[in-house]
Write a protein that holds these residues in place. Structure first.
Motif, short mmCIF file in Angstrom:
data_model
loop_
_atom_site.label_atom_id
_atom_site.label_comp_id
_atom_site.label_asym_id
_atom_site.label_seq_id
_atom_site.Cartn_x
_atom_site.Cartn_y
_atom_site.Cartn_z
N PHE A 225 22.71 33.07 57.13
CA PHE A 225 22.36 32.12 58.12
C PHE A 225 21.83 30.88 57.63
N GLU A 226 22.31 29.56 57.97
CA GLU A 226 21.89 28.47 57.55
C GLU A 226 21.39 27.57 58.78
N ARG A 227 22.26 27.20 59.66
CA ARG A 227 21.84 26.19 60.77
C ARG A 227 22.76 26.93 62.03
N CYS A 228 22.14 26.38 63.06
CA CYS A 228 22.61 26.64 64.69
C CYS A 228 22.20 25.48 65.47
N TYR A 229 23.27 25.35 66.23
CA TYR A 229 23.07 24.14 67.24
C TYR A 229 23.46 24.63 68.53
N ILE A 230 22.83 24.28 69.42
CA ILE A 230 23.02 24.86 70.99
C ILE A 230 22.85 23.72 71.92
N PHE A 253 7.83 23.20 62.01
CA PHE A 253 8.05 24.39 61.56
C PHE A 253 7.92 25.82 62.24
N LEU A 254 8.69 26.66 61.91
CA LEU A 254 8.82 28.06 62.23
C LEU A 254 7.81 28.92 61.60
N LYS A 255 7.14 29.54 62.21
CA LYS A 255 5.95 30.52 61.58
C LYS A 255 6.33 31.87 61.55
N GLY A 256 7.42 32.47 61.68
CA GLY A 256 7.76 33.91 61.80
C GLY A 256 8.09 34.18 60.42
N TYR A 257 8.51 35.36 60.15
CA TYR A 257 8.91 36.06 58.96
C TYR A 257 9.93 35.24 58.09
N TYR A 258 11.03 34.67 58.74
CA TYR A 258 12.12 33.80 58.21
C TYR A 258 11.46 32.25 58.49
N LYS A 259 11.23 31.47 57.59
CA LYS A 259 10.79 30.36 57.95
C LYS A 259 11.71 29.52 58.38
N GLY A 260 11.70 28.17 58.69
CA GLY A 260 12.67 27.08 59.16
C GLY A 260 12.18 26.11 59.73
N ILE A 261 13.02 25.20 60.49
CA ILE A 261 12.68 24.00 60.99
C ILE A 261 13.45 24.01 62.37
N ILE A 274 9.88 15.20 81.14
CA ILE A 274 10.84 15.58 80.07
C ILE A 274 12.01 16.55 80.41
N PHE A 275 13.17 16.01 79.73
CA PHE A 275 14.43 16.59 80.11
C PHE A 275 15.07 17.17 78.80
N PRO A 276 15.13 18.69 78.77
CA PRO A 276 15.60 18.83 77.50
C PRO A 276 17.21 18.86 77.22
N ILE A 277 17.56 18.59 76.31
CA ILE A 277 19.15 18.09 75.95
C ILE A 277 19.78 19.29 75.20
N ALA A 278 19.22 19.26 73.66
CA ALA A 278 19.58 20.34 72.73
C ALA A 278 18.55 20.62 71.77
N TYR A 279 19.06 21.71 71.01
CA TYR A 279 18.09 22.10 69.90
C TYR A 279 18.62 22.74 68.85
N ALA A 280 18.23 22.61 67.79
CA ALA A 280 19.02 23.49 66.46
C ALA A 280 17.75 24.14 65.75
N ILE A 281 18.36 25.14 65.01
CA ILE A 281 17.50 25.63 63.81
C ILE A 281 17.89 25.56 62.33
N ALA A 282 17.34 24.87 61.32
CA ALA A 282 17.89 24.59 60.09
C ALA A 282 16.93 25.18 59.10
N ALA A 283 17.27 25.24 57.91
CA ALA A 283 16.45 25.75 56.98
C ALA A 283 15.42 24.87 56.42
N LYS A 284 15.80 23.49 56.17
CA LYS A 284 14.99 22.46 55.88
C LYS A 284 15.06 21.47 56.57
N GLU A 285 14.18 20.30 56.58
CA GLU A 285 13.89 19.13 57.23
C GLU A 285 14.24 18.07 56.26
N ASN A 286 15.73 17.58 56.16
CA ASN A 286 15.98 16.65 55.20
C ASN A 286 17.47 15.67 56.11
#
Length: 384
Positions: A225-230, A253-261, A274-286
């Motif tokens: 796994f690298e990235r996910c967008y929803i 930063f995610l603080k679980g067993y598997y790190k990420g952003i 506040i109105f949520p639009i979208a979210y994503a999980i990635a390995a790094k913030e670049n």
């Protein structure tokens, strides 16, 4: 010489025999199922008969008792039964090593165990810190409590078990048990990543015209796994039809067993909520990961003219570069909370803070200019 008989022992044996006789009359004269068996012939192995005292791990432990001759298929079953006997009652009970040592006897197959000697009466005293209260046992015993309150803290646990034999459980053991219970209830993190693709398919099936993207890479013929967008369809329509043209972007930063952003984007509706639009999980913030996230966001929100939108961020350099690349000409603003975090490093004065926030809350340009002028007159260095 004739042996002298102890009268008390003789009376106990007679009483026991009478009691057994009463039980036999209640059972129609049958001591056990073995009474219904036929006699063994000369060519049969009588030693292979099954005992009616074989331990069943699925039995009802509220009425379970160790008896002489009880057989266990393995030492693990014997240990498990001992622990379950210890834990089945809420009051403090004794389960000393002497009981475990003297009640077991290995059988001829070197695997099974039989209770040959039962020491059921003890004067060992109360055991407060028992080695049998393990992490695995706590996790399974309090599984329902953890299901109802998955974030239970140690103080709450101590309050619940104040007058029980679990009152001496240490803090580190409790939190390990809570993590174990969470793994039992929700599955491990690696198992959840394994079903992430199924989750996205189910999400698209139940929310048509939503967006769910997963990016992976092959390493030694395994998908990593690298990235996910929803982005849900309801969130797309809600922002386009009912929110102001303001988009907030941030990551944490995610603080679980598997790190990420965790990358998120929000809007502001007509009630300043506040109105949520979208979210994503990635390995790094670049810059690359932010561009990947914003490309899908631009497509979902159908942003054809970026000049009509304003983007708010925390001055993260990679995020600024991605916004400038994909939304050139759009308004760019910065989060005051992050600005104040940098501001107070050199200007810790409380009065400056009290002058800064009214300026940010100004609803007209004239009021904003007046507030900022007050700040400048008080401390020009802080103003600049």
């Amino acid at each position: 010489m004739d042996r002298q008989t102890n009268p008390s022992s003789w009376w106990v044996s007679i009483t026991s025999m009478c009691d057994n006789g009463d039980n036999e009359s209640e059972d129609d004269g049958l001591d056990s199922e073995d009474d219904l068996r036929s006699l063994c012939s000369s060519d049969e192995n009588c030693g292979s008969r099954r005992s009616n005292k074989q331990y069943n791990p699925r039995c009802n432990f509220s009425e379970f008792k160790f008896v002489l001759g009880m057989e266990f298929g393995s030492v693990e079953l014997l240990r498990g039964a001992l622990k379950r006997v210890f834990h089945k009652k809420q009051q403090r009970v004794c389960l000393c090593n002497k009981f475990y040592r003297e009640c077991k006897g290995q059988m001829s197959d070197n695997k099974s165990f039989r209770v040959n000697t039962l020491v059921d009466v003890h004067n060992c005293g109360i055991v407060f810190n028992s080695q049998h209260v393990t992490v695995n046992w706590l996790a399974n015993h309090f599984l329902d409590e953890f299901r109802l309150n998955p974030n239970m803290d140690y103080a709450t646990f101590k309050e619940k078990t104040f007058k029980t034999k679990y009152s001496q459980v240490k803090r580190h053991k409790f939190y390990r048990a809570r993590n174990k219970a969470k793994k039992i209830l929700e599955g491990s993190v690696s198992e959840q990543f394994a079903i992430l693709e199924d989750y996205c398919k189910q999400l698209l099936a139940t929310n048509p015209r939503s967006t769910a993207k997963i990016q992976t890479k092959l390493v030694d013929r395994k998908r990593i796994f690298e990235r996910c967008y929803i982005c849900l369809k309801a969130c797309k329509d809600g922002f386009i039809n009912g929110c102001r043209p303001i988009i907030g972007l941030d990551g944490c930063f995610l603080k679980g067993y598997y790190k990420g952003i965790l990358k998120t984007t929000i809007g502001i509706d007509g009630t300043n909520s506040i109105f949520p639009i979208a979210y994503a999980i990635a390995a790094k913030e670049n810059t690359n990961s932010w561009k990947w996230f914003l490309e899908f966001l631009k497509e979902d929100l159908a942003i054809n003219d970026p000049t009509k939108y304003t983007f708010i961020s925390d001055k993260q350099k990679d995020l600024e570069n991605a916004v400038e690349t994909l939304f050139g000409g759009a308004g760019v603003r910065f989060c005051v909370r992050h600005l104040h975090s940098n501001f107070k490093k050199e200007n810790p004065d409380i009065l400056l803070k009290q002058m800064l926030w009214p300026a940010t809350n100004a609803t007209t340009e004239a009021e904003f200019e007046r507030r900022m002028q007050e700040l400048k007159d008080f401390d020009e260095a802080a103003y600049t």
